[in-house]
Design a protein around this motif. Structure first.
Motif, short mmCIF file in Angstrom:
data_model
loop_
_atom_site.label_atom_id
_atom_site.label_comp_id
_atom_site.label_asym_id
_atom_site.label_seq_id
_atom_site.Cartn_x
_atom_site.Cartn_y
_atom_site.Cartn_z
N ALA A 193 3.40 -13.62 0.24
CA ALA A 193 4.51 -12.67 0.19
C ALA A 193 4.12 -11.33 -0.44
CB ALA A 193 5.71 -13.28 -0.53
N LEU A 194 2.99 -10.78 -0.01
CA LEU A 194 2.57 -9.46 -0.51
C LEU A 194 3.33 -8.38 0.25
CD1 LEU A 194 -1.28 -10.07 -0.66
CD2 LEU A 194 0.30 -9.98 -2.59
N TYR A 195 3.46 -7.20 -0.37
CA TYR A 195 4.10 -6.09 0.33
C TYR A 195 3.06 -5.45 1.25
CZ TYR A 195 7.11 -6.89 -3.67
OH TYR A 195 7.89 -7.48 -4.62
N PRO A 196 3.29 -5.52 2.56
CA PRO A 196 2.23 -5.17 3.51
C PRO A 196 1.87 -3.68 3.57
CG PRO A 196 4.25 -5.74 4.68
CD PRO A 196 4.50 -5.99 3.23
N ASN A 197 2.81 -2.82 3.18
CA ASN A 197 2.50 -1.40 3.29
C ASN A 197 1.85 -0.83 2.03
OD1 ASN A 197 3.64 -1.41 5.85
ND2 ASN A 197 5.69 -1.16 4.95
N MET A 198 1.47 -1.72 1.15
CA MET A 198 0.92 -1.23 -0.12
C MET A 198 -0.53 -1.67 -0.29
SD MET A 198 3.88 -2.07 -2.84
CE MET A 198 5.59 -1.67 -2.59
N THR A 199 -1.22 -0.97 -1.16
CA THR A 199 -2.57 -1.38 -1.51
C THR A 199 -2.49 -2.57 -2.47
OG1 THR A 199 -2.61 0.02 -3.46
CG2 THR A 199 -3.39 1.01 -1.39
N ALA A 200 -3.66 -3.15 -2.72
CA ALA A 200 -3.71 -4.26 -3.68
C ALA A 200 -3.20 -3.78 -5.04
CB ALA A 200 -5.13 -4.78 -3.77
N TYR A 201 -3.66 -2.59 -5.44
CA TYR A 201 -3.23 -2.03 -6.72
C TYR A 201 -1.70 -1.92 -6.80
CZ TYR A 201 -2.82 0.98 -10.79
OH TYR A 201 -2.48 1.48 -12.03
N GLN A 202 -1.12 -1.35 -5.75
CA GLN A 202 0.33 -1.15 -5.75
C GLN A 202 1.09 -2.47 -5.79
OE1 GLN A 202 0.26 1.22 -2.22
NE2 GLN A 202 0.61 3.14 -3.33
N ASN A 203 0.55 -3.46 -5.10
CA ASN A 203 1.16 -4.78 -5.13
C ASN A 203 1.18 -5.36 -6.54
OD1 ASN A 203 2.02 -6.62 -2.66
ND2 ASN A 203 0.58 -5.07 -1.89
N ILE A 204 0.01 -5.27 -7.18
CA ILE A 204 -0.10 -5.87 -8.52
C ILE A 204 0.75 -5.09 -9.53
CG2 ILE A 204 -1.72 -6.52 -10.36
CD1 ILE A 204 -3.91 -6.59 -8.14
N ALA A 205 0.78 -3.76 -9.34
CA ALA A 205 1.51 -2.91 -10.29
C ALA A 205 3.03 -3.00 -10.12
CB ALA A 205 1.05 -1.47 -10.12
N PHE A 206 3.46 -3.47 -8.96
CA PHE A 206 4.88 -3.42 -8.61
C PHE A 206 5.84 -3.99 -9.66
CE2 PHE A 206 8.72 -4.53 -6.26
CZ PHE A 206 8.99 -3.32 -5.63
N PRO A 207 5.60 -5.20 -10.13
CA PRO A 207 6.54 -5.75 -11.12
C PRO A 207 6.60 -4.92 -12.40
CG PRO A 207 4.94 -7.41 -10.43
CD PRO A 207 4.53 -6.14 -9.79
N LEU A 208 5.49 -4.30 -12.77
CA LEU A 208 5.47 -3.49 -14.00
C LEU A 208 6.23 -2.19 -13.78
CD1 LEU A 208 1.73 -4.01 -15.04
CD2 LEU A 208 3.74 -5.19 -15.92
N LYS A 209 6.09 -1.66 -12.57
CA LYS A 209 6.81 -0.44 -12.22
C LYS A 209 8.31 -0.69 -12.25
CE LYS A 209 5.99 2.98 -8.85
NZ LYS A 209 5.52 3.29 -7.49
N MET A 210 8.69 -1.83 -11.70
CA MET A 210 10.10 -2.22 -11.70
C MET A 210 10.63 -2.35 -13.13
SD MET A 210 11.52 -2.61 -8.74
CE MET A 210 10.73 -1.07 -8.33
N ALA A 211 9.75 -2.82 -14.01
CA ALA A 211 10.15 -2.99 -15.41
C ALA A 211 10.03 -1.68 -16.19
CB ALA A 211 9.31 -4.09 -16.06
N ARG A 212 9.74 -0.60 -15.47
CA ARG A 212 9.62 0.76 -16.03
C ARG A 212 8.63 0.85 -17.19
NH1 ARG A 212 13.34 3.63 -13.56
NH2 ARG A 212 15.17 2.56 -12.74
N LYS A 213 7.50 0.22 -16.99
CA LYS A 213 6.44 0.32 -18.00
C LYS A 213 5.75 1.67 -17.85
CE LYS A 213 6.68 -4.00 -19.49
NZ LYS A 213 7.45 -4.24 -20.69
N PRO A 214 5.22 2.22 -18.94
CA PRO A 214 4.50 3.51 -18.83
C PRO A 214 3.26 3.39 -17.94
CG PRO A 214 4.53 2.69 -21.11
CD PRO A 214 5.32 1.72 -20.29
N ARG A 215 2.94 4.46 -17.27
CA ARG A 215 1.84 4.49 -16.32
C ARG A 215 0.51 4.02 -16.91
NH1 ARG A 215 1.84 9.01 -11.72
NH2 ARG A 215 -0.10 8.17 -10.91
N SER A 216 0.24 4.49 -18.12
CA SER A 216 -1.05 4.15 -18.74
C SER A 216 -1.14 2.64 -18.98
CB SER A 216 -1.22 4.90 -20.05
OG SER A 216 -0.11 4.62 -20.88
N GLU A 217 -0.02 2.05 -19.37
CA GLU A 217 -0.01 0.61 -19.63
C GLU A 217 -0.20 -0.16 -18.31
OE1 GLU A 217 3.45 -0.91 -21.74
OE2 GLU A 217 3.00 -2.93 -20.95
#
Ligand SMILES: Nc1ncnc2c1ncn2[C@@H]1O[C@H](COP(=O)(O)OP(=O)(O)OP(=O)(O)O)[C@@H](O)[C@H]1O
Ligand SMILES: [Mg+2]
Length: 358
Positions: free
Chosen positions: A86-110
């Motif tokens: 169930a990976l997001y097909p239009n995203m890179t591996a990085y974007q897939n892995i980062a997705f849950p953190l982005k949703m949780a509004r974590k800072p970019r550097s973290e």
């Protein structure tokens, strides 16, 4: 042993079909629990109600002492790795892995730091910029795993995550997974059909049968002392042998033993060799039990006239059994064997006792 997750009287019905049916289960903190069971017994359903994408019909799921049964999925902090990734097909591996953190509004550097750490551990650092559709099955699987791990959830649910990998990659991925789990000390609940996977990965194995836990224990405990003939038949590379106990002066019921528990030589059970199979170091012999001169109830099983002897499936009270020997036998030879160990089951198939006869 701390209990991480506890299922109490859990029911899940789809209309009138009872999928989880009074399920009770305790999962320890930090353990690798494998859920094993035939197709359609509710393994995926169990994970889905745990993560909260399906509601329970009745019962409770308690995590760290808190009843989470009514919480929405995003409040449960449970990660699930789906069989199809169930990976997001239009995203890179990085974007897939980062997705849950982005949703949780974590800072970019973290986010960057976490993604790069987990990618190093899972050896996917070099594919981070690729679109996930271009990755191999093994790489996709690790991206899905990384996406789950990066969130630092309280528990991981994995639904046959390695089943799409070819045999060799699978063995490597398996040992990596075990290493990660031990290093991080996380609680893993892992569904599989694969017996060797269950044996090598698990701290304990829970056998699910018709929506209920039939037995739970280490893989070795399940192999040695299946609580029912059903488990004995289900678990292991070969099903347990079952013969009618009465014929051998035992109580009414069934006598169960593994082929490795039989020593060829002088002994109380004799049989005629039907088929032989060349193993690595031993022969797996299928023989018909010949008791008190009467050759009744002999079940020739599925291997007749084939060089692939097998103890077969299905018929519990068959008199055809598989045993092991380092000597070579020919079809028609008579052998005697002694059971070093056997289990006695009542007529309903429940374990009465486990006997060490050595
Ligand atoms: N949304 C649904 N509506 C109705 N029935 C469902 C639904 N989801 C699952 N089922 C049924 O519930 C039963 C258990 O399904 P589940 O997917 O949990 O089995 P499983 O043990 O994971 O099987 P497998 O090993 O094949 O993956 C099946 O009979 C299935 O058809
Ligand atoms: Mg399933």
């Amino acid at each position: 042993m701390n209990v991480k997750m506890k299922y109490e009287n859990v029911y899940k019905y789809y209309k009138s079909s009872k999928i989880l049916n009074k399920l009770d289960l305790e999962i320890y903190d930090g353990e690798f629990l494998v859920i094993l069971g035939p197709s359609g017994t509710g393994k995926t359903t169990l994970l889905r109600v745990t993560v909260g994408i399906e509601d329970l019909t009745a019962g409770k799921i308690i995590m760290d002492g808190v009843d989470i049964s009514k919480l929405p999925p995003n409040k449960r902090n449970i990660a699930m790795v789906f069989q199809n990734y169930a990976l997001y097909p239009n995203m890179t591996a990085y974007q897939n892995i980062a997705f849950p953190l982005k949703m949780a509004r974590k800072p970019r550097s973290e986010i960057k730091k976490k993604v790069s750490e987990i990618s190093e551990t899972l050896k996917i650092a070099e594919v981070l910029e690729k679109n996930v559709t271009l990755l191999s099955g093994g790489q996709k699987q690790r991206v899905a795993l990384a996406r789950a791990l990066v969130r630092d959830p309280k528990i991981f649910l994995l639904d046959e995550p390695l089943s799409n990998l070819d045999a060799r990659v699978r063995v490597v991925a398996r040992s990596e997974l075990k290493k990660i789990q031990k290093e991080l000390g996380h609680t893993f609940v892992y569904v599989t059909h694969d017996q060797s996977e269950a044996g090598s990965l698990s701290d304990r194995v829970a056998i699910l049968r018709s929506g209920r836990i039939e037995q739970i224990g280490t893989y070795e405990e399940l192999l040695d002392e299946p609580r029912s003939t059903w488990v004995g038949d289900f678990i292991g590379d070969h099903p347990m042998n079952f013969i009618n106990g009465e014929k051998f002066g035992l109580p009414k019921g069934t006598l169960g033993f593994r082929d490795s528990w039989a020593t060829i030589g002088d002994g109380e059970i004799s049989g005629t060799v039907e088929l032989c199979q060349l193993g690595e170091e031993s022969y797996h012999i299928q023989c018909s039990i010949d008791s008190s001169g009467a050759n009744q109830d002999i079940d020739y099983g599925e291997g007749e006239n084939s060089s692939e002897a097998s103890t077969g499936t299905g018929n519990f009270r068959r008199s055809t059994v598989g045993v092991r020997s380092s000597k070579k036998y020919a079809v028609g030879d008579r052998i005697r064997f002694h059971l070093d160990k056997f289990n006695v089951y009542d007529p309903e198939g429940k374990l009465i006792e486990s006997v060490n006869a050595k």
